[in-house]
Write an enzyme that holds these catalytic residues in place. Structure first.
Site, PDB file in Angstrom:
ATOM      1  N   ALA A  17     -92.521  13.571 -85.193  1.00 24.47           N
ATOM      2  CA  ALA A  17     -93.684  12.792 -85.631  1.00 24.47           C
ATOM      3  C   ALA A  17     -93.755  12.782 -87.150  1.00 24.47           C
ATOM      4  CB  ALA A  17     -94.972  13.366 -85.040  1.00 24.47           C
ATOM      5  N   GLY A  18     -93.534  11.616 -87.738  1.00 27.06           N
ATOM      6  CA  GLY A  18     -93.612  11.475 -89.187  1.00 27.06           C
ATOM      7  C   GLY A  18     -94.809  10.627 -89.565  1.00 27.06           C
ATOM      8  N   ASN A  46     -92.677   3.170 -97.035  1.00 20.77           N
ATOM      9  CA  ASN A  46     -93.091   1.887 -97.600  1.00 20.77           C
ATOM     10  C   ASN A  46     -93.225   0.806 -96.535  1.00 20.77           C
ATOM     11  OD1 ASN A  46     -93.249   3.068-100.075  1.00 20.77           O
ATOM     12  ND2 ASN A  46     -91.746   1.751-101.072  1.00 20.77           N
ATOM     13  N   ILE A  63     -91.832  20.302 -95.165  1.00 19.65           N
ATOM     14  CA  ILE A  63     -93.074  20.743 -95.791  1.00 19.65           C
ATOM     15  C   ILE A  63     -92.833  21.123 -97.250  1.00 19.65           C
ATOM     16  CG2 ILE A  63     -95.031  22.303 -95.639  1.00 19.65           C
ATOM     17  CD1 ILE A  63     -94.621  20.284 -93.269  1.00 19.65           C
ATOM     18  N   ARG A  80     -74.363   3.324-127.336  1.00 17.51           N
ATOM     19  CA  ARG A  80     -73.046   3.201-126.692  1.00 17.51           C
ATOM     20  C   ARG A  80     -72.385   1.889-127.127  1.00 17.51           C
ATOM     21  NH1 ARG A  80     -69.008   6.218-124.353  1.00 17.51           N
ATOM     22  NH2 ARG A  80     -67.882   4.983-122.808  1.00 17.51           N
ATOM     23  N   GLU A 131    -103.447  10.762-102.481  1.00 18.93           N
ATOM     24  CA  GLU A 131    -102.044  11.145-102.318  1.00 18.93           C
ATOM     25  C   GLU A 131    -101.131   9.993-102.710  1.00 18.93           C
ATOM     26  OE1 GLU A 131     -98.868  12.590 -98.859  1.00 18.93           O
ATOM     27  OE2 GLU A 131    -101.002  12.472 -98.397  1.00 18.93           O
ATOM     28  N   GLU A 175     -93.809  16.567 -88.190  1.00 20.69           N
ATOM     29  CA  GLU A 175     -93.095  17.373 -87.204  1.00 20.69           C
ATOM     30  C   GLU A 175     -91.734  16.751 -86.934  1.00 20.69           C
ATOM     31  OE1 GLU A 175     -97.150  18.817 -84.846  1.00 20.69           O
ATOM     32  OE2 GLU A 175     -95.509  17.895 -83.703  1.00 20.69           O
TER      33      GLU A 175
END
Length: 383
Positions: free
Chosen positions: A133-134, A369, A160, A271, A245, A130
């Site tokens: 709110a993460g 992280n 999202i 290169r 996840e 939100e």
């Protein structure tokens, strides 16, 4: 040293995935970035090729394949061409949304929702974050109030993934603030439900082809049949699903690092500067040697995590380590890749530049992280 994760079935599957990527992904990547959207035809083509919903049981139209190595194959082939946005969308569908449904949907819900995840006709999203709110999901404000025949949902979600195209959204909401961690529940909101609307398509630094949106829930009536699992079980369900996840993010980071290292090595070999290939300079060579070693060592841990997931033994802490380590390494490899490409590394027609933009979110979503470090730190204190 090559990975020993795969067997002959995975190699054959990889050939099919590569064909799909070459036919349906490579020709469309520039258009997807321009449109800020991956078209539904691509999802359906992936479904027809058998790349989606691998873990859906046969009774619901899927192959019932729970070996996560096949998902790693898909991630690897998509990373090979730098299509990170597609990788993110597919992972959200299969590693997150579908994972919740397989874990917690009742038989009727499975029959309703699972077949579309196999054919590519159903695109899913999960709405947790939100504006205020993460990573701290206990701070969410979206609420679901019980009624005689269901719940009324109110709130706003942001950042999202697949928010624009999503046909169904799993919403994390407060059902009893006084109940602590037992005060959160999951609800499935389907496209077209009155009161459910989508805000602007968010303008991100990278992953331009991956649709990301704000979602609004204004007195949305959620029928009893759309409660996912038990009332009060939402936070527990979230904790159960986070290892996959985070493993998925770690795998994506690993295969991206491998791809970028390969692009960079190819570039510095051809290169030339001051009469010789850039790769022949000691400073460049030492950088490549360190990165190649780190990538191979990282692969060994990621492979071990994949095997642990298949065996049902992957812990939340080990998944956090995989996510933390692989995404940090991905950043280092891509930054070095940009540098070793010189000015061309800053040009968007080179895939390393696109990877530079796309990869930054990897250290943020799925839990920052910093949160991964905190999870590992707390585990060390308990040891």
């Amino acid at each position: 040293m090559h990975t020993d994760l795969f067997e002959s079935d995975h190699v054959l599957f990889g050939q099919a995935v590569r064909g799909f990527v070459d036919r349906h992904v490579v020709p469309n990547m520039e258009r997807w970035d321009h449109d800020r959207l991956i078209d539904r035809d691509t999802w359906k083509a992936a479904g027809a090729q058998g790349l989606l919903g691998l873990s859906v049981p046969e009774e619901f139209g899927g192959p019932g394949v729970t070996d996560y190595r096949f998902r790693v194959v898909i991630q690897s082939e998509i990373a090979r061409v730098g299509a990170s946005a597609l990788q993110s969308g597919f992972s959200t569908n299969d590693d997150i949304v579908l994972n919740y449904l397989l874990r917690h949907a009742d038989p009727t819900q499975r029959k309703r929702w699972l077949p579309g995840f196999v054919t590519g006709e159903t695109i899913g999203a999960i709405a947790m974050t939100e504006p205020g709110a993460g990573s701290d999901l206990r701070a969410i404000q979206t609420s679901a109030i019980a009624t005689e025949d269901g719940w009324v949902l109110n709130g706003t979600k942001t950042f999202i993934t697949s928010g624009v195209l999503a046909d169904l959204v799993i919403v994390f909401a407060v059902t009893d603030r006084a109940a602590g961690s037992r005060g959160f529940s999951l609800f499935v909101v389907e496209d077209g439900t009155p009161g459910f609307s989508r805000g602007r398509k968010l303008d991100k630094v990278g992953l331009h082809a991956q649709d990301t949106a704000e979602l609004f829930f204004d007195n949305v009536h959620v029928p009893r049949d759309n409660l996912l699992g038990e009332i009060g079980g939402g936070f527990t369900y979230l904790m159960q699903s986070l290892p996959l996840e985070r493993l998925g993010i770690g795998v994506a980071a690993q295969v991206s690092a491998e791809a970028v290292l390969g692009w960079t090595l190819d570039y510095v070999k051809q290169r030339r500067a001051f009469g010789k290939a850039v790769a022949e300079f000691q400073g460049v060579g030492f950088t490549l040697a360190e990165l190649a070693t780190a990538v191979e060592v990282s692969r060994a841990y990621i492979d071990r995590c994949v095997r642990a997931f298949n065996a049902g033994t992957l812990s939340a802490v080990d998944a956090a380590k995989a996510k933390l380590w692989a995404t940090e390494l991905q950043g280092k490899v891509i930054d070095a890749g940009v540098q070793l490409h010189g000015g061309y590394g800053y040009m968007m027609e080179y895939p390393v530049a696109k990877a530079f933009l796309d990869a930054r979110i990897q250290r943020i979503y799925g839990g920052t992280n910093e949160i991964m470090r905190e999870i590992i730190h707390r585990d060390l204190l308990r040891a």
